[in-house]
Design an enzyme around this catalytic site. Structure first.
Site, PDB file in Angstrom:
ATOM      1  N   GLU A 284       0.878  -1.167   0.000  1.00 16.86           N
ATOM      2  CA  GLU A 284       0.000   0.000   0.000  1.00 16.86           C
ATOM      3  C   GLU A 284       0.914   1.214   0.000  1.00 16.86           C
ATOM      4  O   GLU A 284       1.678   1.431   0.932  1.00 16.86           O
ATOM      5  CB  GLU A 284      -0.916  -0.034   1.230  1.00 16.86           C
ATOM      6  CG  GLU A 284      -1.998   1.011   1.215  1.00 16.86           C
ATOM      7  CD  GLU A 284      -1.575   2.256   1.958  1.00 16.86           C
ATOM      8  OE1 GLU A 284      -1.151   3.219   1.285  1.00 16.86           O
ATOM      9  OE2 GLU A 284      -1.661   2.271   3.187  1.00 16.86           O
TER      10      GLU A 284
ATOM     11  N   CYS B 276      -2.300   8.177   4.671  1.00 16.10           N
ATOM     12  CA  CYS B 276      -2.313   7.828   3.246  1.00 16.10           C
ATOM     13  C   CYS B 276      -3.642   8.180   2.599  1.00 16.10           C
ATOM     14  O   CYS B 276      -3.764   8.134   1.370  1.00 16.10           O
ATOM     15  CB  CYS B 276      -1.999   6.352   3.044  1.00 16.10           C
ATOM     16  SG  CYS B 276      -3.001   5.254   4.060  1.00 16.10           S
TER      17      CYS B 276
END
Length: 484
Positions: free
Chosen positions: A223, A260
């Site tokens: 990720e 994020c």
């Protein structure tokens, strides 16, 4: 200990762990959660000193870490995640008899997990990647993040205590320290079966490339971040500019922009952007007190990225903070949709409390920029009920660009649940079929396996005729908990 010794230890533990009953694995996860709780304030204070994150945030993150361990424990006991599927034999079928086929998911083997810098608890030692790998039945070789080693060691000791209490091999979870070279060797080791990573695009892509270059490639679930665009439709802006700007600014500022899911792009109608919205957005960011970032390297990279924007063609810096060694001041830039379309670098993530407002002239231009988006973790559409009903084309485009599409609220704040997807098309992740948050994350570390015409004595409990654990199974196309 050598890498060969580490993986040999993990492999030996795997031989026992993969056959462990689901209830025993669930007990381990709950015991780890209890041991982390027992660390008390020492864990929070240590994480605070190493990460500069406030104690309130860390308290919430500890709760998330513990709760996701318990969530996976419940998933194991329920059992449907295994996708147990049985096609019973049809010996008299013509022209060819059908054999007895029984399929389920089985664990991959030792998994290498990299800790994340921005989540010293929830995405680190006992975080989501570790929890889902252990739940799947895979031993974990954990590579600590150098930004919070003491925190990692505390949690590691808690996990080892849990393994001792459950009378399980310590090779089920091993802790490794070191730099980039250590991470590379872990990924390249022939006994590694999968890798999980949360961090930068540069780091995730490097790990992915290494794994693909192995004689036997392995899956990498990296990720790697996102700019999480917000698309504001024209009617929604009427009389709501101040409210929308406040909502966006609060999301950008959360955690000093070090999530994020921080919304780094806001597409806003050109006719409205220069008035209430842009003024309020800049005001809210300007008035927010500058806070310490996770560590000096992240802060330095943040200001380096901002410097590049200062001289970028077609970009106007509305708010540009003075550079600091550790404190990240909020920044705001503005450009047009046409400029944004001409400069792909404007899609790159700036990790910190920064956002860019991109003004668009009409629906056609908005759909054009949506089509040019790279893969994202999230996309958000703010519109009136009537606008959303007419936004089918935009929605269809954004479905192909992200893992989670929001129609209200902001992308920061990722619920740990059964339905959550925290992933997305490349470059947000290396595998858009997975998620790193929620119970579906367990399937990253398992593969389908079929027993054909196997004796009952050799079948796992989930595939036996009598279904002793009463898991949900698909038998001859019908979902049931019944025995055969």
């Amino acid at each position: 200990m050598s890498f060969d010794a580490i993986f040999t230890k993990a492999d030996m533990a795997f031989g026992r762990y993969k056959k462990l009953h689901a209830a025993a694995k669930a007990e381990l996860l709950r015991t780890i959660a209890k041991e982390i709780e027992q660390l008390g304030d020492e864990l929070l204070e240590t994480a605070h000193q190493e990460s500069n994150l406030p104690l309130a945030r860390l308290t919430g993150e500890r709760g998330r870490t513990i709760n996701q361990l318990r969530l996976f424990a419940s998933l194991l006991e329920e059992g449907s995640w295994l996708e147990a599927t049985i096609d019973t034999a049809i010996p008299d079928r013509t022209p060819i008899p059908r054999p007895d086929l029984r399929r389920m998911l089985i664990p991959l083997g030792p998994v290498v997990v990299f800790g994340a810098s921005n989540f010293p608890l929830a995405f680190s030692t006992a975080g989501g990647d570790t929890a889902s790998a252990l739940a799947a039945g895979c031993p974990v070789i954990y590579k600590e993040h150098p930004a919070h080693p003491k925190t990692s060691q505390l949690v590691y000791r808690a996990i080892q205590k849990a393994l001792q209490r459950c009378e399980l091999p310590e090779g089920i979870f091993q802790h490794v320290s070191g730099g980039t070279d250590v991470g590379q060797q872990l990924v390249q080791h022939p006994q590694a079966k999968a890798v999980a990573f949360t961090g930068s695009f540069k780091g995730g892509k490097a790990i992915f490339d290494l794994a693909c270059q192995r004689p036997v490639p392995i899956p990498v679930f990296a990720e790697m971040g996102s700019v999480n665009p917000i698309f504001v439709l024209p009617e929604k802006t009427k009389g709501n500019g101040e409210q929308l700007a406040t909502q966006a600014a609060q999301s950008v500022l959360l955690g000093v922009g070090q999530f994020c899911t921080c919304p780094g792009l806001v597409f806003y109608p050109a006719s409205e952007a220069n008035h209430t919205f842009l003024e309020t957005f800049a005001e809210k960011l300007r008035d927010a007190p500058a806070e310490k970032m996770l560590h000096e390297t992240i802060c330095s990279n943040y200001y380096q990225d901002l410097k590049g924007l200062h001289t970028h063609e077609g970009v106007e810096m509305i708010l540009a903070p003075a550079e600091d060694v550790l404190t990240g001041g909020a920044a705001l830039a503005k450009t047009t949709a046409q400029q944004w379309l001409q400069h792909p670098t404007l899609q790159e993530e700036v990790f910190g409390p920064y956002a860019m407002v991109v003004t668009y002239e009409n629906q056609e231009e908005l759909e054009q920029v949506a089509g040019k988006l790279q893969g994202q973790l999230t996309c958000t559409i703010w519109g009136t009920d009537n606008e959303l009903k007419q936004a089918e084309k935009l929605v269809d485009t954004l479905r192909e660009k992200c893992g989670r599409l929001l129609f209200s609220g902001v992308p920061t704040g990722v619920e740990v649940s059964h339905a959550m997807t925290h992933g997305g098309p490349f470059p947000a992740t290396t595998d858009s079929r997975s998620t790193s948050v929620g119970t579906y994350a367990i399937k990253r570390f398992a593969r389908p396996f079929t027993f054909q015409s196997a004796p009952q004595e050799l079948l796992p409990a989930e595939l036996k005729d009598d279904n002793p654990d009463k898991v949900w199974r698909t038998i001859n196309g019908q979902l049931t908990q019944d025995s055969i």
